[in-house]
Design a protein around this motif. Sequence first.
Motif, mmCIF file in Angstrom:
data_model
loop_
_atom_site.group_PDB
_atom_site.id
_atom_site.type_symbol
_atom_site.label_atom_id
_atom_site.label_comp_id
_atom_site.label_asym_id
_atom_site.label_seq_id
_atom_site.Cartn_x
_atom_site.Cartn_y
_atom_site.Cartn_z
ATOM 1 N N LYS A 8 0.855 -1.187 0.000
ATOM 2 C CA LYS A 8 0.000 0.000 0.000
ATOM 3 C C LYS A 8 0.890 1.236 0.000
ATOM 4 C CE LYS A 8 -0.594 -0.690 4.985
ATOM 5 N NZ LYS A 8 -1.554 -0.882 6.083
ATOM 6 N N ASP A 27 -2.365 0.980 -9.544
ATOM 7 C CA ASP A 27 -3.685 1.228 -8.961
ATOM 8 C C ASP A 27 -4.669 0.760 -10.029
ATOM 9 O OD1 ASP A 27 -6.057 2.052 -7.892
ATOM 10 O OD2 ASP A 27 -5.408 4.067 -7.382
ATOM 11 N N ASN A 104 -5.878 7.503 -4.155
ATOM 12 C CA ASN A 104 -4.740 6.639 -3.853
ATOM 13 C C ASN A 104 -3.657 6.608 -4.930
ATOM 14 O OD1 ASN A 104 -5.902 5.364 -1.315
ATOM 15 N ND2 ASN A 104 -7.507 4.868 -2.782
ATOM 16 N N GLY A 148 -3.114 0.492 -2.996
ATOM 17 C CA GLY A 148 -4.044 0.190 -1.929
ATOM 18 C C GLY A 148 -5.156 1.219 -1.872
ATOM 19 N N PHE A 153 -5.007 -2.834 2.191
ATOM 20 C CA PHE A 153 -4.553 -3.711 1.108
ATOM 21 C C PHE A 153 -5.663 -3.878 0.071
ATOM 22 C CE2 PHE A 153 -4.863 -8.111 -0.464
ATOM 23 C CZ PHE A 153 -3.645 -8.250 -1.123
ATOM 24 N N CYS A 154 -5.291 -3.865 -1.223
ATOM 25 C CA CYS A 154 -6.262 -4.090 -2.306
ATOM 26 C C CYS A 154 -5.812 -5.284 -3.152
ATOM 27 C CB CYS A 154 -6.385 -2.851 -3.191
ATOM 28 S SG CYS A 154 -7.394 -1.547 -2.477
#
Length: 258
Positions: A8, A27, A104, A148, A153-154
């Motif tokens: 992230k 992203d 982000n 992220g 977290f993604c």
Amino acid sequence: MKIHLLLKKEEIDSAQMNDDKIAVVFDVLLATSTITASLNYGADRVIPVMDEAEAISEAENYLSEEIALVGEYNGITIDGFMNPAPSTLKGQLKEKTVILSTTNGTVAIRRSAPAKKVYIASLLNGEAVSKRIASTYEDETIVVVCSGSSNQFCMEDFYGAGYFISQLVNESGMTNADLTDSALSAKLFYENLSHYAFQVLSDTRVGKMLKKYNLQEDIELVSQQGVLAIVPRLIDGKTIVLEKEAEASLEKQNLGGK
């Protein structure tokens, strides 16, 4: 070749992003996918900003017809800005400077700026970026950055990072590349789900939010792997252009310095 992965943007230590690092920022939903698509749609450049206020300030340097203000905050399109979903931007960006503000992705790009090189990657162009790095590698550490979401977290960024790392290892021929545990985990995660990009992206928290806003078309678009031979690179710490233009700009600066 040493490859490290940050989970992230909050893990970025700008002091560690120095001349022996190459940063590759992800992203996937949606900033880096939007940047890649924008350049593919004919935008001259993309300026990633930290927030709405910086976007408005930056816009004052241009005539209104020269720019496209694009942005969101916490998933909501900023008033007076264009929606950053790639499907909504097609046909509207040719020869324009895109000023992009996201919660982000653009923040992660700017925080990575001190690195020797900063590349913008997505599933759309991860293969092209990996080929470029493999062909120009000079013993730098590769730092793959997952943006992220607000210190969370993604999974979609982790998947995209794994795709890129898998491609880079294959392109470089360095099967003995030195991967940190986080980088290896992303690579293995991707390789086990490489044929399920749309499903992975759709099932994430951000993916579900996009579907709620009727943007499933964008999930389908950005889940395509390796379909764009576009290599966006950050120059001067604030402007994203195609790699060939970045090299030309740096060469011009070097000649000027002489």
